[in-house]
Write a protein that holds these residues in place. Structure first.
Motif, mmCIF file in Angstrom:
data_model
loop_
_atom_site.group_PDB
_atom_site.id
_atom_site.type_symbol
_atom_site.label_atom_id
_atom_site.label_comp_id
_atom_site.label_asym_id
_atom_site.label_seq_id
_atom_site.Cartn_x
_atom_site.Cartn_y
_atom_site.Cartn_z
ATOM 1 N N UNK A 1 -33.963 18.860 54.287
ATOM 2 C CA UNK A 1 -34.227 19.598 53.903
ATOM 3 C C UNK A 1 -34.650 18.974 51.956
ATOM 4 N N UNK A 2 -34.768 19.503 51.107
ATOM 5 C CA UNK A 2 -36.019 19.173 50.278
ATOM 6 C C UNK A 2 -35.665 20.048 48.748
ATOM 7 N N UNK A 3 -34.946 20.841 49.067
ATOM 8 C CA UNK A 3 -34.409 22.007 47.661
ATOM 9 C C UNK A 3 -32.717 21.961 47.544
ATOM 10 N N UNK A 4 -32.762 22.026 46.588
ATOM 11 C CA UNK A 4 -31.485 22.246 46.401
ATOM 12 C C UNK A 4 -30.656 23.127 45.583
ATOM 13 N N UNK A 5 -29.125 23.829 45.143
ATOM 14 C CA UNK A 5 -28.571 24.166 44.223
ATOM 15 C C UNK A 5 -27.380 24.280 43.962
ATOM 16 N N UNK A 6 -27.671 23.788 42.361
ATOM 17 C CA UNK A 6 -26.019 23.515 42.272
ATOM 18 C C UNK A 6 -25.893 24.931 41.460
ATOM 19 N N UNK A 7 -24.206 24.683 41.686
ATOM 20 C CA UNK A 7 -23.457 26.231 40.701
ATOM 21 C C UNK A 7 -23.152 25.170 39.088
ATOM 22 N N UNK A 8 -23.182 26.015 38.268
ATOM 23 C CA UNK A 8 -22.940 25.906 37.070
ATOM 24 C C UNK A 8 -22.535 26.426 36.838
ATOM 25 N N UNK A 9 -22.268 26.471 35.026
ATOM 26 C CA UNK A 9 -21.292 27.372 33.881
ATOM 27 C C UNK A 9 -19.789 27.070 33.930
ATOM 28 N N UNK A 10 -18.804 26.488 34.979
ATOM 29 C CA UNK A 10 -17.289 26.304 34.770
ATOM 30 C C UNK A 10 -17.131 25.501 33.268
ATOM 31 N N UNK A 11 -18.264 24.573 33.457
ATOM 32 C CA UNK A 11 -17.612 23.144 32.642
ATOM 33 C C UNK A 11 -18.758 22.948 32.095
ATOM 34 N N UNK B 1 -22.286 16.598 51.808
ATOM 35 C CA UNK B 1 -23.664 17.705 52.571
ATOM 36 C C UNK B 1 -24.880 17.272 51.650
ATOM 37 N N UNK B 2 -24.906 16.882 50.741
ATOM 38 C CA UNK B 2 -26.405 16.717 50.221
ATOM 39 C C UNK B 2 -26.722 14.988 51.567
ATOM 40 N N UNK B 3 -26.475 14.433 51.182
ATOM 41 C CA UNK B 3 -26.923 13.466 52.477
ATOM 42 C C UNK B 3 -27.538 14.475 53.440
ATOM 43 N N UNK B 4 -25.524 14.974 54.467
ATOM 44 C CA UNK B 4 -26.856 15.674 55.724
ATOM 45 C C UNK B 4 -27.733 16.460 55.688
ATOM 46 N N UNK B 5 -27.762 17.597 54.392
ATOM 47 C CA UNK B 5 -28.303 18.372 54.209
ATOM 48 C C UNK B 5 -30.220 17.402 53.846
ATOM 49 N N UNK C 1 -31.635 25.336 50.315
ATOM 50 C CA UNK C 1 -30.279 25.113 50.809
ATOM 51 C C UNK C 1 -28.930 25.552 49.714
ATOM 52 N N UNK C 2 -28.338 26.237 49.660
ATOM 53 C CA UNK C 2 -26.952 26.755 49.105
ATOM 54 C C UNK C 2 -25.884 26.197 48.966
ATOM 55 N N UNK C 3 -25.591 26.066 50.283
ATOM 56 C CA UNK C 3 -24.202 25.819 49.892
ATOM 57 C C UNK C 3 -24.168 23.761 50.371
ATOM 58 N N UNK C 4 -24.111 23.708 49.856
ATOM 59 C CA UNK C 4 -23.970 22.441 49.222
ATOM 60 C C UNK C 4 -23.615 21.809 47.668
ATOM 61 N N UNK C 5 -23.377 22.908 47.524
ATOM 62 C CA UNK C 5 -23.235 23.263 45.678
ATOM 63 C C UNK C 5 -21.905 24.013 45.393
ATOM 64 N N UNK C 6 -21.746 24.261 45.910
ATOM 65 C CA UNK C 6 -20.072 25.583 45.620
ATOM 66 C C UNK C 6 -19.638 24.543 44.239
ATOM 67 N N UNK C 7 -19.175 25.040 43.599
ATOM 68 C CA UNK C 7 -18.161 24.849 42.270
ATOM 69 C C UNK C 7 -17.068 24.616 43.211
ATOM 70 N N UNK C 8 -16.214 25.322 43.723
ATOM 71 C CA UNK C 8 -15.145 24.870 44.514
ATOM 72 C C UNK C 8 -14.780 23.730 45.455
#
Lengths: 434, 434
Positions: free
Chosen positions: A212-222, A203-207, A187-194
């Motif tokens: 869900x067992x796989x999670x994606x985090x957006x990085x690269x801003x700071x 969202x992580x707790x809900x997932x 699932x991707x929609x747990x970690x949008x940068x905004x």
């Protein structure tokens, strides 16, 4: 007998930027959009196809669809599907149009929508879900759908037939397995940068609660914020779960290596889009520096099979994130699945956006049932946005995609959604001026 | 003070397919066309820019220009040129538009036209020809115009300054030299694939009489015919002249090597576009097999600096045929010239089409005067089509381009040509329905 009598093109935009859905280090404020084509026929059937975009520019892809779709009018479905290779060449090989590609950018995004609409129409005419249309083909029939131009140095038609033939005996068994268990997703929609910390945590707790067992985090801003958020996510999901990171192309090659060195303590399964999607040698350099501490993934902006070929040749990626409509539709996706299988790279399609989950479920099922016959390290992306606009939305249960059963490529959007979100004249844009 | 007050976009098409001008193994029937933009100002000056296309699809690039040009309205020329790096990022970095590229295909072709229009306006405001605007910059000023994103692994801003600084002392001398001698060229328009043997023979004889010493043959349609035609050209031009061959992407990698083995007896200086422009590793494999018996050239469809970077890194090409408007205009061309110089690859810009010779003369003069300071193996392509439509057409004498002196980027098309060839409503399309 089904004859294509005309077509509709729709510029459909959802004002998702208001909630910062989909926000990352490069895509600050996407309005999830679709350049949408409907092939009309004289048989009461329609072929639907779309290409996902981020809002502005959707009209350029629609303009490109207008340049391609007329080539199909007055053709019968039989003549188009009797030689799908030739049909895909009709779209990619126009001697004038190819100048504005070739096979890349707006004209190829348009090709993706139109090619998929033909496949959708074909599957509906056969009364089969897309994955089954392909699964029912013999190896010889399947490779006849593929344009091997520019990839014969790594995969010939004969080699592809050999690969597919080996998977034939247990195909039915894998279909039954998929009916029972579904296809593993993340699932991707747990970690949008905004999103705020609180929203990510919730969202992580809900997932986790949903299985869900796989999670994606957006990085690269700071970097500090990336570390802070990685820690926060790991606190909620633990270290038994898999965490992926996605930089959406913000880094140059040396910077990607340096930045990721600082994030390796959070054990990311992969770093996605560490740099420009055009940089094959750059991805290879990044992978060489970081492997096996983390893997390299890319694909959502990889323009065609020729780039994927080189990513495989250069050992540049550990995960192949092919997109369903950035490349030239199902016809080109099949070539990419075959090359990925040959090089032993797992396919984890890019998904989310609008309609991509509906498309990519078929791609992953085809990959497992027909092409790679492997689930080792394979994961299909999921984001829970905008599914309600489709006639036959994907079904995800406990972190797995369920095998679709309705005829077609699952991409038919509800008429009322098409009308309401048509840009700029649809009523949702009248209410929400932006 | 010059302020941009608005813009015009024109879809201009010349029905060149009727004479088979420009025909080759891939481009069977191009209608040389221009997606054309005019930046209007409050100062009586206009900035002109175009992107060359082959006809169909020109409207898609025009649509993309419409998405970009509004970003410049109400900006002053001073604020745009004070930070040309930021200005080019305005065009390439839109967080929604980049999805349909990034930096490739229709949106990047449009970027090329718009970026060049800014440079044209700037040069006109400074009352300098384009090459001189750049030649008068200090190394520091020049690099500030460049977006180094995704190329810092091979070239940093500091390294670029060092390179440019070494060329400063003899810059004036090279300008004088170019005023005297002009820049060496080769001619393409002798060998279009659709021309008859007699027409090719006559054109070769005429070109020899005019002083040309370099000739380009189109190949890849049929091996026997290629051999026949190479022999015919060599009979007219002799073996002191240089013969180049151009396959326009028709081959797969193994086929390119095999086919060229049969043509090496005619001593081609290079094989141009032997395969897909996207195939960096493929070009490297072809070069490895054929070098030094012939060289490898490509560039007219190389989408951006990131692909060029890798062609240099992989030692895939002997000649860099950068296009003036497929990449993001002069801003990106400067980055490519610097990388080519760093890797010691001669720049031989893609030219011909409509307006390309007018553009590329400035690129080659900038390369020699400012960047590479070398003429070893450098040649600028020339084709004698459609120059009459420009206010300040290139001047070629005895096989050499003369140094332009009129202000701007030489790309301003005559108003009557714009109107007459506007597609589909211009009068030349009313007379010539096709």
């Amino acid at each position: 007998m089904v004859t294509i009598t005309g077509y509709e093109v729709h510029d459909i935009r959802f004002p998702t930027s208001k909630q910062k859905d989909g926000s990352d280090a490069m895509n600050l404020d996407p309005d999830y959009s679709a350049a949408y084509v409907i092939l009309q026929t004289d048989a009461g059937l329609e072929g639907h196809g779309l290409t996902f975009t981020c809002g502005r520019g959707n009209e350029v892809v629609c303009c490109a669809i207008e340049a391609l779709a007329p080539k199909l009018v007055n053709k019968t479905l039989d003549e188009l599907t009797a030689d799908m290779f030739a049909t895909s060449r009709v779209l990619t090989g126009d001697s004038q149009l190819r100048w504005i590609g070739p096979e890349k950018g707006a004209i190829h995004l348009a090709t993706g929508a139109v090619n998929n609409a033909i496949w959708d129409l074909w599957a509906k005419a056969e009364k089969k879900p897309m994955w089954k249309l392909v699964a029912d083909m013999s190896p010889e029939q399947l490779v006849e759908c593929i344009d091997f131009r520019y990839i014969t140095d790594v995969l010939t038609k004969e080699q592809a037939i050999d690969m597919l033939r080996k998977n034939e005996p247990a195909k039915k068994q894998r279909i039954e397995e998929m009916k029972d268990t579904g296809y593993p997703a993340y699932v991707t929609s747990i970690g949008w940068l905004g999103y705020s910390d609180e929203k990510v945590k919730q969202r992580c707790a809900d997932a986790v609660a949903q299985g869900w067992t796989h999670f994606k985090q957006k990085v690269g801003g700071n970097l500090e914020q990336d570390i802070h958020r990685a820690r926060l996510i790991r606190e909620v999901v633990g270290y038994d779960a898999k965490l992926m990171m996605d930089a959406n192309q913000v880094w140059d090659v040396p910077q990607a290596i340096e930045w990721m060195e600082k994030l390796l303590e959070f054990k990311p399964l992969w770093i996605e889009e560490p740099t420009s999607p055009d940089d094959i040698l750059g991805h290879a350099a990044i992978r060489k520096a970081l492997y096996p501490r983390t893997g390299v993934a890319t694909g959502e902006m990889i323009q065609n099979r020729i780039l994927f070929k080189q990513l495989f040749q250069a050992k540049a990626i550990d995960f192949c994130q092919v997109d369903a409509c950035r490349v030239g539709g199902m016809s080109e996706v099949l070539a990419i699945l075959l090359m990925a299988a040959k090089f032993g790279v797992p396919v984890c399609p890019h998904s989310g956006g609008v309609g991509l989950c509906e498309y990519t479920q078929h791609i992953s099922f085809i990959d497992y049932i027909v092409v790679s016959a492997s689930l080792e390290n394979n994961l299909l992306e999921y984001a829970d946005h905008l599914h309600e606009h489709f006639e036959d939305p994907c079904v995800v249960r406990k972190g797995r995609y369920m095998l679709p059963s309705a005829p077609g490529y699952s991409i038919t959007m509800k008429r009322e959604s098409i009308e309401a979100f048509e840009f700029p004249k649809g009523k949702m844009h009248q209410q929400n001026v932006h």
